[in-house]
Design an enzyme around this catalytic site. Structure first.
Site, short mmCIF file in Angstrom:
data_model
loop_
_atom_site.label_atom_id
_atom_site.label_comp_id
_atom_site.label_asym_id
_atom_site.label_seq_id
_atom_site.Cartn_x
_atom_site.Cartn_y
_atom_site.Cartn_z
N HIS A 1 0.19 -1.68 -0.38
CA HIS A 1 0.00 -0.13 -0.02
C HIS A 1 0.63 0.83 0.24
CE1 HIS A 1 0.32 0.79 4.19
NE2 HIS A 1 0.35 -0.78 4.57
N HIS B 1 4.06 1.66 2.49
CA HIS B 1 4.98 0.98 2.11
C HIS B 1 5.86 1.93 0.71
CE1 HIS B 1 1.86 -2.64 2.86
NE2 HIS B 1 3.30 -2.58 3.51
N CYS C 1 -2.27 -20.80 23.58
CA CYS C 1 -3.09 -21.06 23.16
C CYS C 1 -3.30 -22.76 22.65
CB CYS C 1 -4.20 -20.12 22.12
SG CYS C 1 -6.08 -20.78 21.98
N CYS D 1 -5.54 -22.93 18.81
CA CYS D 1 -4.83 -22.74 17.97
C CYS D 1 -3.34 -22.94 18.18
CB CYS D 1 -4.30 -21.21 17.57
SG CYS D 1 -5.60 -19.84 17.80
N CYS E 1 -7.59 -15.96 24.37
CA CYS E 1 -7.02 -15.74 22.07
C CYS E 1 -8.31 -14.86 21.63
CB CYS E 1 -6.80 -16.97 22.13
SG CYS E 1 -6.72 -17.76 20.33
N HIS F 1 -10.29 -17.62 19.87
CA HIS F 1 -10.69 -19.08 20.53
C HIS F 1 -10.75 -18.36 21.82
CE1 HIS F 1 -9.22 -20.91 17.72
NE2 HIS F 1 -9.51 -21.83 18.21
N LYS G 1 -6.00 5.43 9.62
CA LYS G 1 -5.35 4.92 10.28
C LYS G 1 -5.54 3.63 8.50
CE LYS G 1 -2.44 2.59 13.80
NZ LYS G 1 -2.85 2.00 14.96
N LYS H 1 -7.45 -2.52 6.29
CA LYS H 1 -8.35 -3.44 5.58
C LYS H 1 -9.16 -3.10 5.46
CE LYS H 1 -6.14 -7.68 3.53
NZ LYS H 1 -5.28 -8.90 3.86
#
Length: 469
Positions: A20, A23, A128, A131, A145, A148, A291, A294
């Site tokens: 983006h 960068h 976790c 995971c 987590c 989870h 900011k 995404k």
RNA sequence: AGCGGGGUGGAGCAGUCUGGAGUGCUCGUCGGGCCCAUAACCCGAAGGUCGUGUGGUUCAAAUCCCACCCCCGCUACCA
């Protein structure tokens, strides 16, 4: 006379998502610095690349059903292409999966070990069971987590190799004190000095919980911690035989400050390498005040911008809009880009080039002493480049463009047909183009070509105005 | 909480380190000039108690010191 060496690096990007403008900003600045140093005759090496190991890459790859290698092969190409579209031309695009880099990292680990800086210990983290992975305190949401919630987070211990970072506290504090230019700007140095004074913990530099990384040379069960791996790209990529190391300046965003200002010099010292002269920390870009992220959906791709406005316009905007040397944040908006493009590139520079070319085509020019060019503050522009004040050097160059436009206005060469006045203008424009060439290489080359020809003719419009409405 | 950055005409910024008439830049508004040029260029004007304290230092403070208010970021093994 041997040429002065200039080696500039950027942070290498983590290709778990597409590039983006944040960068792009850093790479543009690095490319401008590289081009400037070439212009003043230095022997330049410019390195950028991608940081391709680590747990997050492995996870991101698994999610889309690819091997990590396939995954990074595809994404690193996107970064390369983005830079190409902006005329960013590194001398090497390094990938941390490159064989020579992997070999170097393993050698470095051995050197640090021989110097007594690596020992085996136990790493304790928040694990976790859902995971089957470790998280940092920061990753956890209310101590749970994020994937989870409800499942217990365990404090788990795992065998790991450690780097004796604590041993380097005094060395680092001395370094900052004796070499105030090691961390720039100075606000950032103060930050680091204060934090290092609080003390340093030894650093776990190997992992066994996943396997996408460089094999740890001292123990087959382990892989090298990503930062240890990533940082040494600057050495592996420093020319064919690392002959450009140490770097003159290493650009990075403020999120990477701690790693570059603390780990990096400690690792280098331990492995017996020289230290870079300066690590330069710049601010972040926001996008329309927000900011870049995404989830907000405001990620703008560099390729989209260069496709729509041209590489030169984007490069120019990025360098002029944000005071790079201050390390402060800047806000990106397409409206601001269009404003600057129309007012500064089209109206000021483009129009000057166009009106002088038209006059030079109609009337003759005669070489003479150039009083106009004396008003160009060349020394200050050079000084600004030395201080990484790209915005200020552009301010000076554009102040001179204003002087030239004023000169045309006052001298009325369309009435007087004064061949000497026209010569002064033509030569001044050549100088403007030369100075702008690091920022806007394509346009600068066109101008130089047009104004160096035997017979100057009015050419194509350089910067067509962008209609908004 | 700690640390860091910021609060300057209508908007966005420089200027603050090294104190000297509120100086400058881009945009916007208003008036004039020019006609070579991309309806571009040039000149002029209006508009600010430089976050607050009617605080301190000084002959002099946007600039140095103190207090307070408001925004924003960072807080290490995560890239």
């Amino acid at each position: 006379m041997t040429k002065k060496k200039f080696y500039v690096t950027t942070a290498i990007d983590y290709p778990n998502a597409e590039p983006h403008i944040g960068h792009a900003y850093q790479k543009i600045v690095a490319d401008v610095l590289a081009r400037w140093h070439k212009l003043i005759g230095d022997d330049v090496w410019f390195l950028t690349g991608t940081d391709e190991h680590g747990k997050k890459i492995q996870e991101a790859a698994e999610k889309v059903g690819k091997t990590p290698k396939q995954f990074v092969d595809e994404l690193s190409v996107k970064f390369k292409e983005a830079w190409k579209s902006l005329n960013i031309e590194p001398d090497r695009f390094i990938r941390t999966t490159d064989k020579d880099h992997e070999k170097l990292v393993q050698e470095v680990i051995k050197k640090c070990y021989e110097n007594g800086d690596i020992y085996k210990g136990e790493y304790e983290g928040c694990y976790c069971t859902g995971c089957e992975a470790y998280y940092t305190e920061k990753d956890l949401v209310d101590g749970e987590c994020p994937y989870h919630p409800g499942k217990k987070i365990q404090k788990l211990k795992e065998e790991s190799y450690f780097f004796k970072l604590s041993k380097y506290q005094k060395f680092l504090l001395d370094l900052y004190k004796k070499n105030p230019e090691f961390v720039l700007p100075k606000e950032r140095r103060n930050e680091i000095v204060n934090r290092v004074k609080e003390g340093l913990k030894d650093l776990s530099i190997s992992r066994t919980s996943f396997n996408w990384g460089i094999p740890f040379p001292l123990d087959k069960k382990h892989i090298v911690y990503v930062w240890f791996d990533a940082l040494f790209n600057y050495v592996s990529g420093a020319g064919k035989n690392q002959e450009y190391w140490p770097a003159n300046v290493q650009l990075l965003g403020k999120d990477n400050l701690w790693f570059h200002a603390v780990y990096w010099p400690a690792f280098l010292k331990s492995a017996g390498y020289e230290l870079p002269k300066t690590i330069f920390v710049h601010g972040f870009l926001t996008c329309n005040g927000q900011k870049i992220s995404k989830s907000l959906g405001n990620v703008i791709s560099p390729k989209y911008l260069s496709g729509k406005y041209g590489a030169d316009a984007v490069r120019y905007f990025m360098c002029r809009q944000f005071p790079f040397s201050e390390g402060s944040d800047g806000d990106f908006s397409e409206k601001a880009l269009i404003d600057r493009y129309n007012n500064e590139l089209a109206d000021k520079l483009g129009n000057l080039v166009s009106r002088v070319a038209a006059l030079a085509e109609k009337y003759r020019i005669e070489k003479c002493e150039n009083k106009l060019l004396k008003k160009l503050k060349l020394k200050e522009i050079e000084k600004h480049f030395e201080n990484y004040e790209l915005d200020k050097s552009l301010n000076e160059i554009f102040a001179f463009i204003d002087v030239c436009n004023e000169y045309v206005q006052n001298k009325k060469p369309w009435e007087t047909h004064d061949a000497k006045v026209l010569y002064e203008l033509v030569e001044s424009i050549r100088e403007i183009a030369r100075l702008l060439s690091p920022f806007i290489p394509e346009s600068a080359e066109k101008i130089l070509k047009q104004f160096s020809a035997k017979k100057i003719i009015k050419g194509e419009i350089l910067f067509k105005k962008i209609e908004t409405k």
